[in-house]
Enzyme design. Structure first.
Site, PDB file in Angstrom:
ATOM      1  N   GLY A 181       0.897  -1.232   0.056  1.00 18.54           N
ATOM      2  CA  GLY A 181      -0.055  -0.055  -0.012  1.00 18.54           C
ATOM      3  C   GLY A 181       0.929   1.252  -0.013  1.00 18.54           C
ATOM      4  N   PRO A 205       2.426   5.094   0.644  1.00 22.97           N
ATOM      5  CG  PRO A 205       3.776   6.810   0.315  1.00 22.97           C
ATOM      6  CD  PRO A 205       2.920   5.719  -0.510  1.00 22.97           C
ATOM      7  CG  HIS A 249      -1.595  31.600 -14.014  1.00 22.06           C
ATOM      8  ND1 HIS A 249      -0.641  31.412 -14.659  1.00 22.06           N
ATOM      9  CD2 HIS A 249      -1.580  30.509 -13.123  1.00 22.06           C
ATOM     10  CE1 HIS A 249      -0.074  29.993 -14.640  1.00 22.06           C
ATOM     11  NE2 HIS A 249      -0.822  29.490 -13.642  1.00 22.06           N
ATOM     12  CD  GLU A 250      -3.642  30.173  -9.787  1.00 26.80           C
ATOM     13  OE1 GLU A 250      -4.506  29.324  -9.849  1.00 26.80           O
ATOM     14  OE2 GLU A 250      -2.636  30.142  -9.679  1.00 26.80           O
TER      15      GLU A 250
END
Ligand code: ADP
Ligand code: MG
Ligand code: ZN
Length: 609
Positions: free
Chosen positions: A202, A204, A424-425
């Site tokens: 599995g 981390p 940009h965002e």
């Protein structure tokens, strides 16, 4: 080292004290020193009452009571000295001469002690130093001994399956192991072979270590914990002997569990030929295999190992009789996430508005460790504001902190930079909103967080395990959206989009070389990736295709990226007003939550799949 220094200072002080005593002792009878000439003169003038001869020194006592010390040559007698200086024997007769044997004490104090004392002190000092070293030394000598930590499970740190939330299937599998450990006879009587090894697989933080401890806790047996990397040391041969001593110890305390965490550190496929300390690892691995084979059926020792890299494990580890049980532990799904949050929220006072279900919804893809971290960060946030309870606001803030990094409000940005970031965002958010298969935008912000100058948060509505080509193309469009908007609005681009571009390129490449999503290249994978432990972590790709194919791959990657660019540009151009609206609000408020965002742009177009 500190102790050594302290010892040293102590000895220095003691030495000083002794030296002081000595000098005081010698100065006590302040006897003036005189030369031979002076003595001769004094004898001649009859001032001398008596002479005590002791070795080479003569102690004169004068008529007036004064005392003088005179040194003479070794071996020369007082009589011959007198005659040498032409002293009348008659005159000499009036002087009482006592020849004293130099007493043992005198010799000791005057000649032996000055040499002996430093030597003794030095000796004591060395002795203590050696003793300090011996501590370290004996540690070096017991290097080959296993340093496995044994958890005493009678104590309150006992962990059971109750402490592990979710992971239902894994628990079912492991319950069997618990049975083996608890009632071995039941299985022996039926001739069943008890499994020797269980491999927990599995990512981390999915709770592998926790699960192994829970198994030990459930079965009520001792638990030896050792990490794979602890076997690998500077000295060759240490690993193998540590393995031996660990299994030795375990057999003595059976029934018990040996837990080898991060077994990929030693259990890597043997014989790839590269990488430092390779032989050492091989020996260690061989020893583990030998020990596991050597278990008697009555040993009742079960080895549990954990790894998040099952792909690199040596096949020999996986064959029956070794780690023949494999238990997968996945990242938790929505239900499990809520359960994990509940477990970790037990000792934390939550405000009434704090809804863990909501937190679970917002944390798709988080591991158990991430979730534990979210609650912990939220508690820290609440404590820093001197609150008595953890509110929903703290939880949201901490989700973002765990996801992207801490907010960096103090970062100074110019108005121009702020404007560029806002566009940009807004670009990312706009393209995401109008791409039908992309998760809804949860939050847009131009507050720096972690490495990012701003961020657009999208939250999946459900846990998903499969992705389609068209979905990936939309994802690419969203990634490029920021960069393209900047270019469109300002006519040039900035460095702010570097990581977007890198991620987009990597995704496009994976689509072609790993997911077989290119029509031109067909359904196959390209490149055989192999991780090597060589100068740290390095992914090495064996090229299993021709130079010509490499060119085609490059062409296809560019093709995908231009397809995505086209798609993104179409959206940006079609929704110019919406873009300006988002930017306006962002510049004013810096963050935009889902509700406000949806109010600005209208509902997200329905998804079709
Ligand atoms: P791994 O060994 O898989 O990397 P750990 O077992 O060390 O992960 O898990 C790290 C922490 O995450 C645990 O100490 C626990 O607090 C939390 N955690 C992970 N999974 C769970 C779970 N299923 N239930 C409760 N806590 C969990
Ligand atoms: Mg672990
Ligand atoms: Zn970006």
């Amino acid at each position: 080292m500190k102790k050594l220094l302290r010892n040293f200072i102590w000895f220095f002080l003691i030495f000083l004290a002794i030296a002081a005593v000595f000098s005081a002792f010698q100065n006590k009878k302040s006897i003036e020193k005189a030369g031979l000439q002076a003595m001769v003169a004094e004898v001649k003038s009859g001032q001398v009452k008596s002479i005590d001869v002791s070795g080479d020194s003569l102690l004169l006592t004068l008529q007036d009571g004064r005392q003088q010390e005179v040194k003479k040559e070794t071996g020369e007698s007082l009589a011959s000295l007198m005659s040498d200086y032409k002293i009348d024997p008659v005159q000499m007769a009036s002087v009482a001469v006592n020849v004293k044997d130099q007493s043992g004490m005198d010799i000791f104090v005057s000649s032996v002690l000055p040499i002996l004392l430093p030597m003794v002190l030095l000796g004591i000092f060395l002795f203590f130093m050696m003793r300090g070293m011996a501590g370290a030394n004996s540690k070096a000598m017991s290097f080959g001994q296993s340093q496995a930590k044994e958890f005493n499970l009678e104590k309150k740190e006992k962990i059971t399956f109750k402490d592990v939330a979710g992971a239902k299937e894994a628990k079912e599998e492991l319950k069997e192991v618990v049975e083996f450990l608890k009632f071995p006879k039941k299985f022996h009587d039926l001739g069943a072979r008890i499994p020797r090894g269980v491999l927990l697989l599995g990512g981390p933080g999915t709770g592998k270590t926790l699960m192994a401890r829970a198994v030990a806790g459930e079965a009520g047996v001792p638990f030896f914990h050792m990490s794979g990397s602890e076997f690998v040391e500077m000295f060759v041969g240490v690993g193998a002997s540590r393995v031996r001593s660990l299994f030795e110890k375990a057999k003595k305390t059976s029934p018990c569990i040996i837990f080898i965490d991060e077994i990929d550190a030693v259990g890597r496929r043997r014989g790839t030929g590269l990488g430092g300390g390779h032989d050492e690892r091989e020996q260690t691995l061989n020893q583990i295999l030998v020990e596991m084979d050597g278990f008697e059926t009555t040993n009742n020792v079960i080895v549990i190992a954990a790894t998040n890299r099952p792909d690199v494990l040596d096949p020999a580890l996986l064959r029956p009789g070794r780690f023949d049980r494999r238990v997968m532990i996945d990242n938790p799904d929505l239900k499990d996430r809520e359960a994990i949050l509940l477990v970790h929220a037990q000792k934390k006072p939550l405000a009434k508005d704090a809804d863990l279900k909501f937190v679970a919804e917002r944390t798709a893809g988080f591991s158990g460790a991430d979730l534990a971290n979210v609650l912990n960060e939220a508690a820290i946030l609440a404590a820093r504001q001197n609150k008595k309870e953890i509110s929903m606001e703290d939880l949201f803030e901490s989700i973002e902190k765990v996801m992207i990094g801490p907010e960096r409000r103090s970062r100074v940005i110019t108005d121009k930079e702020k404007k560029i970031t806002a566009y940009h965002e807004a670009g990312h958010a706009l393209v995401a909103h109008f791409s039908t298969q992309i998760d809804p935008v949860q939050k847009v912000s131009i507050i720096a967080r972690g490495n990012a100058g701003g961020y657009t948060l999208k939250v999946p509505l459900e846990d998903r395990h499969m992705h389609s080509r068209s979905e990936f193309v939309e994802e690419l469009a969203v990634l490029l959206g920021g960069h393209l908007t900047e270019k469109d609005v300002f006519g040039e681009v900035t460095t702010g989009a570097t990581s977007d571009l890198r991620r987009a390129t990597a995704l496009a490449r994976a689509m072609i070389t790993e997911y077989g999503m290119s029509d031109k290249l067909g359904t196959r994978t390209f490149g055989d990736k192999e991780e090597m432990v060589f100068l740290g972590r390095e992914i090495h790709e064996n090229r299993d295709y021709s130079e010509k194919t490499a060119e085609t791959i490059d062409g296809e990657v560019s093709g995908l990226l231009s397809l995505a660019t086209e798609q993104a540009n179409k959206i940006i151009n079609a929704h110019r007003e919406a873009l300006e609206k988002i930017v306006e609000v962002l510049l004013e408020k810096e963050t935009l939550e889902k509700v406000e965002f949806d109010a600005l742009l209208g509902a997200k177009p329905p998804k079709f799949d």
